[in-house]
Structures are given as C-alpha cells and as structure tokens.
Design an enzyme around this catalytic site. Structure first.
Site, short mmCIF file in Angstrom:
data_model
loop_
_atom_site.label_atom_id
_atom_site.label_comp_id
_atom_site.label_asym_id
_atom_site.label_seq_id
_atom_site.Cartn_x
_atom_site.Cartn_y
_atom_site.Cartn_z
CD GLU A 1 -2.10 2.90 -3.50
OE1 GLU A 1 -3.08 3.22 -4.50
OE2 GLU A 1 -1.72 3.19 -2.14
CG ASP B 1 -9.02 3.08 0.46
OD1 ASP B 1 -9.57 2.92 1.94
OD2 ASP B 1 -7.89 3.41 0.72
CG ASP C 1 -1.87 1.13 0.85
OD1 ASP C 1 -2.69 1.07 0.13
OD2 ASP C 1 -2.26 2.02 2.00
#
Length: 481
Positions: free
Chosen positions: A328, A379, A281
């Site tokens: 990401e 998200d 991430d």
C-alpha cells in the site's frame, strides 16, 4: 496476467447474528465470484478487533476474532438448539460477540481436548500461549488496557507464573476458540482456492498498543513505564486536515534488528499461511515513518524518521523467499519508497479517485506490470459519493474523460469501474459497494474518525449483488481480465 478482484470484508457479508461470518453466505459469495470469473477476493484483517471495532487496532497480529465463527459448523453444537438467526443492514458487533461467545462456551464443555488436530494446532501456533494469557489477564482486569493492569491480579491468578485452575480453564477456552476459528477459515480458503480464487489478506504495518504483541514484546517498542513515548500516524493529507493520529506504539528498530527482525518474520510467516496474497498496509513506513510525541493530541506536530528499508526487507525475503506481498504505497511519497517496492518486484496501488483529481499526485501508471488499481479502498468514499462531492471543475474533467472513452452512456459507477478495468494495471480490484452503486451508505471507514458508522457496512442478502454482477462479469470479459 490480467486479473480482477472484489474487495469485501467478511463482516460485510449477510452472515448470521448481525455480522458476516464463515458460514453458508461466505461460501455462496465464493460461488458468485467463481461464476462471474473473479480471481481475487480481498478482505480486511480478521484479527480480534479492539478499540472502536477497528480491524487495524487488534488485540493480536495472529489470532482470529471468534465473531466470524459459524456456529452451525461446530460439531459439538450439532444437537444444540441455536438462537434464531437475524441479519441486520449494518454490523452489530456487541450482539454478534455475545451470541458467539455464549455458544462457544457451550461447545467447549463438550469438546475433547485430545483431538489430534487440536493438539497439532496448539503445537504449531507458537504465539498462542502469550495470547491466551493476555486475554485471560485482560478479562480479570475488567478489560482494561494492559498498561493499567493491577500486578496483584496476575500474582493471584498466576502464582509463581503458573495459572490456578480457574485461569487455566479460561486459557484453554481461548485456545479452543482459536482452533475453531483457524479450522473454519482454512476450510473456507481451501474452498475458494479450489474454485480458482485467491484470498488477499490485509496486515497493518503497526500493532495495537493494547495487544498481546506489545504486552509480550515490550522491549521491541519505544515505551517508558509501559506507555508509548511516540505514536504512529500520518501528517495532514487528502483524508484528514489535522493528519491521522493512530496511537500505535513506534517500533524500536534497533532492538528488532538485534533479533534479526524475528518479530516481523514470525508475523508474516503465520499470515502467509492464512492468505494467498498479503497486502501490507502503510508500506511507506519501511522507508520513512511519521513519529508523533505521545502527548500530542493531533498528528500535525511530528517528524519523519528513516525506517529500516532494505535491511528488514532483505531479511524477510531471505527467510520467507516465497512470500507474496503487495505494498500500500499511496500518498505523497519520496521516490525512495517506489524504488524500495520495485526492488523486490512488489505490486503497488493506484486509486481511480486520485488519478482523476488534478490536485493529487502519485498517479503515474508507468510500471503497469506491478500495479493494482482500485476505484477506491476501504478508506475512500464510494465512487458515487466521491463524484457527488468533487468540484464542478473536477466533474467536467471526469465527464470529458468518460466521453473520450465512450463510457458516458452508462451509470456513473459502471463507467468509472470500466475505466479502471480498462487501465494498464495488471490487477483491478473493485469494492463491492461500488459494484452495487451505493452512495455514502456504502462507506466502510472514514480515516481520522473513531466508532460508528466505521466498520459497520454490510449487505442483508445477495439479491442486488447477483443482479449487478451480471454487468461486472461483462466488464471482466471486455477488459480481458
């Protein structure tokens, strides 16, 4: 090789006692994926959740949260009458944690610590001693953050650094919980792998302030008197008008470099054994990271700082040459971020919702060999809710594309999923909520917000999943995945 996958957190499975766990439903879910020829199951972090139950603010980068343990699969509880199961339509963290904790204590009373596998685990888990001491001291300090601990409490329970019997017992209990967690997780992963399914785990770039990671390695972070000088986040973007102030402490990259980035190497090495693929991430922070003064209440006022980039990644790949990481790499990025990712032949990410928005950038698909496409991430809004919320002009744009691709005769979620599956990206991963065609009820997290309903979405059974997977299976075949 073209592949398909499904994004579904473990906590979102039906499970038992108010949360998805490593029990029968997890194995049934693997069977469903196998039957429909899905090759990847992507999950969210399994670490002990901290503030707001966020898996991205855990108490440890290594430990697992015992709320995922399946009580029925613990040998010490085989003769114990367990409470009646219940399945909610959203995660009940407090209830799940209380029940699992209570019965794990009963199991620990019956556990033989001379168990060979337990002995091997405690020897191999190099992070375990720091973690169990952290957890016990946190308990004796009323669960307050370690930055607020009373030194007299540690001196009482650990005179001359050695735990008194009560503290030693609690530390052993924490070790036992981690042993059970790791055993059950590896059993589930092995089952999935045997069915031809890879597990994609998720590792936050930063670690939580109130964590064993920071408490035991304070010199590796920019702290003063235990408190962060700066905190992490991102400036205003698609998700939040005032940016996202995460509150994680910033790394002291020079201190990390002086130790050959051991902190990062250890973290990734342990997690590599837990997952087949690691999604990292906020990868862009290796290149540049947003640095916010700790006294700022929002993320608007911050500065971009250069990260360690090739220096740290060279060391990671030197020491862990077979690591399988994806980046990401979303958002408004410098070209250097993409160059960094491509240098190590890491897969990047594209989001259908962004690709269909004329106001967004970073939507080129030129490097299809190393791309993973999602309709949305944990998200994002679900694809159905996203379409409801976009402007009329954007709706016309989307409708025209679906018409051109001869997908306009399908339900919206199916059409947009097929559009994603047909893309040139090597891998397509679809959130389960999008396959189910859910609206805002299926959203997992809204960035920039804390607490309910974030991280609470779950299903009650697999009836709708099995039904909707029939057409998704045909989508896999049609897109040659």
């Amino acid at each position: 090789m073209r592949k398909s996958g499904i994004l579904c957190p473990v906590f979102s499975l039906p499970g038992t006692y108010g949360i998805g766990d490593f029990g029968k439903d997890a194995y049934d879910f693997v069977d469903i994926l196998h039957h429909e020829k899905v090759k990847i199951w992507q999950i969210l972090p399994l670490n002990p959740v901290g503030f707001g139950y966020s898996p991205y603010q855990p108490f440890s980068s290594y430990a697992g949260d015992e709320m995922y343990v399946d009580l029925e699969n613990i040998a010490e509880l085989k003769d114990v009458v367990l409470p009646e199961k219940f399945v909610n339509n959203k995660v009940n963290y407090l209830e799940a944690k209380n029940i699992k904790e209570r019965y794990l204590r009963r199991a620990f009373l019956l556990f033989d610590a001379n168990n060979e596998n337990y002995q091997l685990f405690t020897k191999d888990a190099f992070w375990l001693d720091d973690y169990v001491k952290f957890k016990v001291l946190k308990m004796y300090n009323g669960q307050r953050s370690w930055t607020e601990w009373d030194e007299s409490v540690e001196n009482y329970y650990f005179p001359q650094g050695e735990p008194i019997s009560e503290a030693a017992y609690e530390m052993d209990f924490e070790r036992y919980k981690q042993f059970i967690f790791m055993k059950q997780w590896h059993d589930l992963k092995d089952y999935a792998n045997a069915k031809g399914i890879e597990i994609m785990g998720d590792i936050p770039f930063y670690v939580g302030l109130d964590s064993a990671d920071v408490w035991a390695n304070q010199a590796l972070f920019e702290l003063k008197d235990k408190e962060p000088i700066f905190v992490a986040g991102v400036p205003p973007d698609y998700f939040a008008k005032t940016g996202q102030r995460w509150g994680n402490p910033i790394y002291d990259w020079q201190a990390l470099k002086d130790e050959n980035y051991k902190f990062w190497i250890d973290r990734l090495s342990w997690n590599q054994d837990l997952y087949d693929i690691i999604r990292l991430d906020h990868f862009r922070a290796f290149d540049t990271y947003w640095k916010i003064n700790a006294d700022c209440e929002t993320a608007i006022d911050g500065v971009w700082e250069l990260g360690p980039a090739y220096d740290v990644l060279d060391e990671i790949y030197r020491q862990i040459p077979n690591i399988n990481m994806i980046a990401e790499d979303l958002g408004d990025l410098r070209p250097e971020v993409h160059e960094l990712r491509k240098h190590y032949q890491m897969y990047g990410m594209k989001i259908t919702q962004f690709a269909l928005d004329a106001n967004e950038n970073n939507n080129d698909f030129d490097d299809h060999r190393t791309l993973i496409i999602y309709t949305g991430t944990h998200d994002n809004e679900t694809i159905v809710q996203w379409y409801k919320d976009i402007s009329k002009e954007n709706k016309r744009h989307v409708d025209n594309i679906l018409s051109e691709q001869k997908l306009d005769d399908r339900p919206l979620n199916q059409a947009l999923i097929q559009l994603s599956m047909n893309s040139i990206a090597d891998v397509a991963i679809i959130p389960l909520a999008d396959i189910l065609g859910l609206d805002k009820k299926g959203r997992i997290n809204t960035p920039g917000t804390i607490g309910s309903p974030n991280w609470e979405w779950k299903i009650e059974d697999f009836d709708d999943t099995i039904k909707e997977m029939n057409w998704f299976s045909q989508s896999i075949i049609a897109s040659k995945r």
